[in-house]
Write an enzyme that holds these catalytic residues in place. Structure first.
Site, PDB file in Angstrom:
ATOM      1  N   HIS B 170       0.816  -1.217   0.000  1.00  0.00           N
ATOM      2  CA  HIS B 170       0.000   0.000   0.000  1.00  0.00           C
ATOM      3  C   HIS B 170       0.847   1.263   0.000  1.00  0.00           C
ATOM      4  O   HIS B 170       1.776   1.393   0.792  1.00  0.00           O
ATOM      5  CB  HIS B 170      -0.975   0.008   1.172  1.00  0.00           C
ATOM      6  CG  HIS B 170      -2.159   0.854   0.847  1.00  0.00           C
ATOM      7  ND1 HIS B 170      -2.145   2.210   1.019  1.00  0.00           N
ATOM      8  CD2 HIS B 170      -3.338   0.550   0.296  1.00  0.00           C
ATOM      9  CE1 HIS B 170      -3.290   2.697   0.594  1.00  0.00           C
ATOM     10  NE2 HIS B 170      -4.037   1.710   0.148  1.00  0.00           N
ATOM     11  N   PRO B 171       0.541   2.213  -0.926  1.00  0.00           N
ATOM     12  CA  PRO B 171       1.429   3.362  -1.121  1.00  0.00           C
ATOM     13  C   PRO B 171       1.136   4.574  -0.250  1.00  0.00           C
ATOM     14  O   PRO B 171       1.790   5.597  -0.404  1.00  0.00           O
ATOM     15  CB  PRO B 171       1.157   3.721  -2.586  1.00  0.00           C
ATOM     16  CG  PRO B 171      -0.269   3.350  -2.801  1.00  0.00           C
ATOM     17  CD  PRO B 171      -0.553   2.175  -1.899  1.00  0.00           C
ATOM     18  N   CYS B 172       0.201   4.475   0.696  1.00  0.00           N
ATOM     19  CA  CYS B 172      -0.219   5.734   1.318  1.00  0.00           C
ATOM     20  C   CYS B 172       0.871   6.359   2.186  1.00  0.00           C
ATOM     21  O   CYS B 172       0.817   7.537   2.479  1.00  0.00           O
ATOM     22  CB  CYS B 172      -1.535   5.590   2.067  1.00  0.00           C
ATOM     23  SG  CYS B 172      -1.468   4.511   3.479  1.00  0.00           S
ATOM     24  N   GLY B 173       1.900   5.596   2.575  1.00  0.00           N
ATOM     25  CA  GLY B 173       2.965   6.213   3.369  1.00  0.00           C
ATOM     26  C   GLY B 173       4.223   6.506   2.575  1.00  0.00           C
ATOM     27  O   GLY B 173       5.176   7.081   3.101  1.00  0.00           O
ATOM     28  N   THR B 174       4.223   6.115   1.298  1.00  0.00           N
ATOM     29  CA  THR B 174       5.450   6.183   0.508  1.00  0.00           C
ATOM     30  C   THR B 174       6.062   7.575   0.442  1.00  0.00           C
ATOM     31  O   THR B 174       7.260   7.754   0.687  1.00  0.00           O
ATOM     32  CB  THR B 174       5.196   5.678  -0.937  1.00  0.00           C
ATOM     33  OG1 THR B 174       4.679   4.348  -0.874  1.00  0.00           O
ATOM     34  CG2 THR B 174       6.471   5.689  -1.755  1.00  0.00           C
TER      35      THR B 174
END
Lengths: 326, 214
Positions: B170-174
């Site tokens: 999941h990219p939401c913290g990238t």
């Protein structure tokens, strides 16, 4: 908030598709087979949530085994994470009422559809979508991630049960107010605060808003005069999905639905037919079951026609003259 | 050519993604010969018209032997502050049946404005792996992180180009951790290299030291 605005949002929330649901032949173990189930499916809802109504209805006819519900329309397995109203707008070029769907409780097509373990999967899919929308709008998902557990549950229940008032109360805490509604301002200029010198300066600096949009592009691959002649889709490969925010540069210019679609699909708009809008390659633009006029302010469209995940889902039918992916 | 945006908020544009992806693939293929190659999959015509930024980066047929925890943990912590060694922990090996095959795709997310890692795993006889089986292929520390960290959260999502369920991180913290990684560099060309030092670790995939040099 204007009264008219609320009214449009309520229409969306109250919208429902009449379904006639047939149990797939291979899963019928009784004679006579069960009659089809007639139910209303909320536009903003998701198909697996109908399980609580459909399962008791068909359980007597099912073979022994573990139930995993999924739906198909004319042989095409339906993606449960797309809101029901969007599926209908997308797959029925000419609206079919009631919409004849086939339900399965066995043989889940895991190679085509993301696994679905009931309501919980649907809820997380919704929350993830909301998180994504929040990120697009704010550059951070933390308002959604930091939501209290009771709020999260209540928000989800409001979506599931179509409780608009509860939804508006909880979702307003997320501060996802997307864009100012230019339209209401124009209609009712008194709503706008008088400009001070500072404010005027502020508005001249470039301000960009990002609007969460999911666009589904159907290439009919043939010229059609009549929506009834559009053949059913055999695979999802015939539908391109474009998940790309619309960026609005606030330079005082009036930003319409036309501008928004053009920003996602610039290739379909040529300077020559600028005035004609969708007379070219684009045959149909449908949002929440309606074909809005392309010159409607985009802010109005977003604020009124978006889904509860803060995404505006737009279905576009095109005739690009040749199949996609070639 | 390179914009400053990456240094400001840890994100990048789709054009910068493509440039950075090509730079990454080129370096990888140069310094990591013997390993499967990254290549750009061009999808510029998928919508029925030409659009150059449509596509993704792909690494196919990476072999993960079963129960390789010891090897993965060998003298290395998962702390990405540590210098990387050049050891590649997994090898392409067509002879062995005792392992699984992974495909990795790096797809740009317009929502999060960051690269997203999608992957698909199957056994030697073509059966797709479930999350539990995938975890067994991961370094022990990754699977621990997997349980409680936001950015390594693995879910099945629809692959944006293949229209099929794939696993993804999941990219939401990238963008948050990329902001930190990029603090000293302002070149978007190196974005993907930096990104992969973190994401690759989830699978015990390391970059050759040469790639990390500017």
């Amino acid at each position: 908030m204007q009264g008219g605005e609320k009214e449009a949002q309520r229409y969306v929330w109250d919208g429902a598709i009449p379904l006639q649901v047939h149990l797939h032949d291979s899963e019928v173990t009784t004679l006579p087979p069960p009659p089809p189930a007639l139910i209303l499916a909320p536009r903003i809802g998701y198909l697996p949530l109908l399980s609580s109504q459909l399962k008791p209805f068909f359980s007597g006819a099912l073979p022994p085994g573990v139930d995993t519900i999924w739906f198909e329309y004319k042989g095409l397995p339906l993606k449960w994470y797309i809101p029901t109203g969007v599926l209908f707008d997308l797959l029925c070029a000419e609206p079919e009422r009631p919409w004849n769907l086939t339900v399965h409780f066995r043989g889940y097509p895991g190679n085509i559809l993301i696994p679905c373990d009931g309501e919980d999967s649907v809820k997380w899919s919704y929350i993830n979508s909301l998180k994504e929308a929040a990120y697009i709008i704010h550059g951070s998902s933390k308002n959604v991630m930091n939501m209290s557990q009771p709020d999260q549950v209540e928000l989800w229940r409001s979506v599931m049960n179509g409780k608009l008032d509860t939804y508006n109360r909880i979702s307003s805490k997320l501060k996802l107010g997307i864009i100012e509604d230019d339209f209401s301002e124009k209609v009712n200029p008194s709503l706008k605060a008088p400009h001070t010198v500072n404010e005027t300066e502020a508005t001249t600096t470039l301000k960009t808003s990002r609007i969460p949009v999911r666009l589904y592009l159907c290439n009919t691959n043939q010229d059609f005069e009549n929506l009834e002649t559009v053949p059913p889709f055999e695979t999802w490969d015939q539908i391109s999905y474009i998940n790309r925010p619309v960026e609005i540069n606030k330079e005082g210019k009036y930003f319409t639905l036309y501008d928004a679609v053009k920003s996602i699909l610039p290739e379909f708009f040529h300077p020559a037919d600028e005035e004609e809008g969708k007379d070219g390659v684009i045959k149909l633009v449908r949002i929440q079951g309606i074909e809005p006029k392309m010159e409607i302010p985009f802010s109005w469209v977003v604020n009124n026609l978006m889904n509860p995940d803060y995404f505006l889902h737009i279905c576009v039918y095109i005739n690009a003259g040749r199949p996609m992916g070639t | 050519m390179a914009s400053d945006q990456a240094t400001l908020d840890g994100s990048l544009s789709s054009t910068d993604f493509q440039n950075s992806a090509n730079a990454f693939a080129q370096k990888w293929n140069e310094f990591n010969s013997g390993f499967p190659e990254w290549s750009w999959i061009d999808c510029s015509s998928r919508l029925g018209f030409h659009r150059v930024t449509e596509g993704y980066l792909s690494l196919q047929h990476v072999f993960f032997p079963r129960s390789i925890e010891e090897e993965h943990d060998e003298g290395n912590s998962n702390d990405h502050q540590e210098p990387f060694d050049t050891a590649t922990l997994v090898q392409s090996n067509n002879d062995s049946n005792d392992g699984d095959w992974y495909d990795f795709h790096v797809v740009y997310s317009s929502s999060y404005r960051v690269p997203v890692l999608y992957f698909h795993a199957q056994t030697s006889d073509g059966q797709p792996l479930n999350v539990g089986e995938i975890e067994k292929n991961l370094p022990t520390k990754s699977s621990d992180v997997l349980m409680d960290s936001k950015w390594t959260f693995i879910t099945q999502q629809e692959h944006p180009y293949l229209n099929r369920p794939w696993y993804m991180l999941h990219p939401c913290g990238t963008s948050e951790w990329m902001k930190l990684l990029l603090a000293d560099h302002n070149s978007t060309d190196r974005y993907l290299v930096s990104w992969f030092t973190v994401v690759g670790q989830v699978f015990g995939l390391k970059l050759p030291l040469e790639m990390l040099k500017s």
